[in-house]
Design a protein around this motif. Structure first.
Motif, mmCIF file in Angstrom:
data_model
loop_
_atom_site.group_PDB
_atom_site.id
_atom_site.type_symbol
_atom_site.label_atom_id
_atom_site.label_comp_id
_atom_site.label_asym_id
_atom_site.label_seq_id
_atom_site.Cartn_x
_atom_site.Cartn_y
_atom_site.Cartn_z
ATOM 1 N N VAL A 25 51.787 26.880 32.295
ATOM 2 C CA VAL A 25 52.159 27.471 33.580
ATOM 3 C C VAL A 25 53.194 26.596 34.286
ATOM 4 O O VAL A 25 54.195 27.090 34.824
ATOM 5 C CB VAL A 25 50.909 27.679 34.454
ATOM 6 N N PHE A 26 52.963 25.286 34.287
ATOM 7 C CA PHE A 26 53.906 24.359 34.913
ATOM 8 C C PHE A 26 55.289 24.520 34.286
ATOM 9 O O PHE A 26 56.303 24.663 34.990
ATOM 10 C CB PHE A 26 53.400 22.924 34.737
ATOM 11 N N ALA A 27 55.355 24.498 32.958
ATOM 12 C CA ALA A 27 56.638 24.603 32.260
ATOM 13 C C ALA A 27 57.321 25.936 32.538
ATOM 14 O O ALA A 27 58.548 25.996 32.716
ATOM 15 C CB ALA A 27 56.429 24.403 30.762
ATOM 16 N N LYS A 28 56.542 27.022 32.585
ATOM 17 C CA LYS A 28 57.115 28.351 32.832
ATOM 18 C C LYS A 28 57.770 28.423 34.201
ATOM 19 O O LYS A 28 58.921 28.883 34.331
ATOM 20 C CB LYS A 28 56.034 29.424 32.731
ATOM 21 N N LEU A 144 55.975 26.829 42.495
ATOM 22 C CA LEU A 144 54.594 26.802 42.016
ATOM 23 C C LEU A 144 53.810 25.828 42.875
ATOM 24 O O LEU A 144 54.272 24.720 43.148
ATOM 25 C CB LEU A 144 54.548 26.355 40.553
ATOM 26 N N VAL A 145 52.628 26.249 43.304
ATOM 27 C CA VAL A 145 51.664 25.375 43.979
ATOM 28 C C VAL A 145 50.400 25.349 43.130
ATOM 29 O O VAL A 145 49.790 26.400 42.886
ATOM 30 C CB VAL A 145 51.324 25.857 45.401
ATOM 31 N N LEU A 239 43.067 29.451 36.677
ATOM 32 C CA LEU A 239 42.794 28.979 35.328
ATOM 33 C C LEU A 239 41.461 28.257 35.386
ATOM 34 O O LEU A 239 41.308 27.274 36.124
ATOM 35 C CB LEU A 239 43.903 28.037 34.843
ATOM 36 N N LEU A 240 40.485 28.737 34.611
ATOM 37 C CA LEU A 240 39.103 28.286 34.728
ATOM 38 C C LEU A 240 38.570 27.878 33.371
ATOM 39 O O LEU A 240 38.992 28.415 32.340
ATOM 40 C CB LEU A 240 38.222 29.408 35.288
ATOM 41 N N ASP A 241 37.608 26.964 33.377
ATOM 42 C CA ASP A 241 36.862 26.761 32.136
ATOM 43 C C ASP A 241 35.603 27.621 32.181
ATOM 44 O O ASP A 241 35.244 28.192 33.228
ATOM 45 C CB ASP A 241 36.584 25.281 31.865
ATOM 46 N N ALA A 242 34.936 27.735 31.046
ATOM 47 C CA ALA A 242 33.802 28.653 30.940
ATOM 48 C C ALA A 242 32.674 28.283 31.895
ATOM 49 O O ALA A 242 31.989 29.166 32.421
ATOM 50 C CB ALA A 242 33.299 28.679 29.494
ATOM 51 N N GLU A 243 32.472 26.997 32.142
ATOM 52 C CA GLU A 243 31.388 26.573 33.029
ATOM 53 C C GLU A 243 31.657 27.006 34.466
ATOM 54 O O GLU A 243 30.771 27.494 35.159
ATOM 55 C CB GLU A 243 31.215 25.053 32.947
ATOM 56 N N ALA A 244 32.889 26.837 34.930
ATOM 57 C CA ALA A 244 33.210 27.227 36.306
ATOM 58 C C ALA A 244 33.156 28.732 36.485
ATOM 59 O O ALA A 244 32.832 29.233 37.567
ATOM 60 C CB ALA A 244 34.584 26.701 36.682
ATOM 61 N N ALA A 245 33.474 29.483 35.423
ATOM 62 C CA ALA A 245 33.591 30.939 35.520
ATOM 63 C C ALA A 245 32.310 31.680 35.156
ATOM 64 O O ALA A 245 32.310 32.915 35.095
ATOM 65 C CB ALA A 245 34.721 31.411 34.609
ATOM 66 N N ARG A 246 31.205 30.988 34.949
ATOM 67 C CA ARG A 246 30.026 31.645 34.388
ATOM 68 C C ARG A 246 29.395 32.669 35.336
ATOM 69 O O ARG A 246 28.638 33.529 34.886
ATOM 70 C CB ARG A 246 28.988 30.599 33.970
#
Length: 266
Positions: A25-28, A144-145, A239-246
């Motif tokens: 995302v940063f690069a884009k 981008l922020v 953008l989330l990992d599985a634990e945060a998004a459960r």
């Protein structure tokens, strides 16, 4: 009419995959900013996910993808500590990225955490106005922020029940955080909301319940300041990992990520 915001999220199975997605995302948006305006202006936060992302940006393939000479780097917030302090967001960025890529010092706009908090905020506001060439009540439009979110619902250094929640007439605020017994410097939420793209990076099981509340619960920004982030363009990325998004609903797949979309109303 209530204001609606679309929150699109991608869920990765590990924090490392999340960090890699953040680097993409940063690069884009660095490339998009350069293509559209000749320079890209990106504001970053501290934390473990940004730390991994920064380390990846210093390596291939990202190192060669980014036009470092045309990138302007800013900070979303900073602790009131010297630049060489272990808690400094700037120090982390310098160690993980700036010391490893061809980045000109004049293109790095750090918050001066070693100063009196009010002076540091005032000086950073002047920095934003000068580097973006702003006039009057104009707000900077970052390409981008990148934001984090705490398990108390804070984002940037806008903590629950602190004065920065009501800071609407300035670009940068000095915020006393009783919960941390410290001062912070932070972009104000109207500035964040003026960004062309605003993306949260959130990981860990401890964030799962508060993330659900921020996105699906009643609107209570004094308790959950992350709810103040409703970009003017009507879109938030997460953008989330599985634990945060459960605790969030999933509706599809995109590459190696699960996806979801929510309509937020306030």
């Amino acid at each position: 009419m209530p204001r609606k915001t679309i929150a699109d999220y991608l869920v990765y199975d590990t924090p490392q995959r999340l960090a890699h997605a953040a680097a993409e995302v940063f690069a884009k948006y660095a490339a998009d900013g350069v293509a559209a305006r000749g320079v890209a202006r990106i504001a970053i936060s501290g934390g473990s996910t940004p730390k991994r992302m920064l380390a990846l940006l210093a390596e291939e393939p990202f190192r060669s993808q980014i036009d470092w000479e045309r990138l302007r780097l800013y900070w979303v917030d900073e602790r009131c500590v010297p630049a060489d302090h272990a808690d400094s967001n700037y120090r982390m960025t310098r160690e993980q990225l700036l010391s490893k890529v061809p980045f000109a010092e004049e293109n790095v706009f750090r918050m001066e955490g070693e100063l009196n908090p009010e002076d540091a905020a005032s000086r950073y506001e002047a920095t934003l106005r000068n580097s973006f060439r702003l006039e009057g009540a104009e707000a900077p439009a970052f390409d981008l922020v990148l934001l984090g979110m705490g398990d108390d619902g804070h984002t940037a250094s806008i903590f629950p029940n602190t004065s920065a929640i009501d800071a609407m007439g300035t670009l940068v605020a000095a915020n006393h955080v009783p919960q941390k017994d410290s001062w912070r410097i932070t972009l104000t939420w109207p500035v964040i909301n003026h960004g062309r793209r605003v993306v949260f990076l959130v990981e860990g099981q401890a964030k799962a319940e508060v993330l659900r509340e921020v996105l699906l619960g009643g609107y209570d920004p004094d308790r959950l300041p992350a709810q103040l982030i409703r970009p003017e363009n009507g879109q938030i990325g997460l953008l989330l990992d599985a634990e945060a998004a459960r605790r969030l609903p999933k509706s599809g797949k995109h590459g190696d990520a699960e996806t979801g979309t929510l309509e937020l109303t306030r």
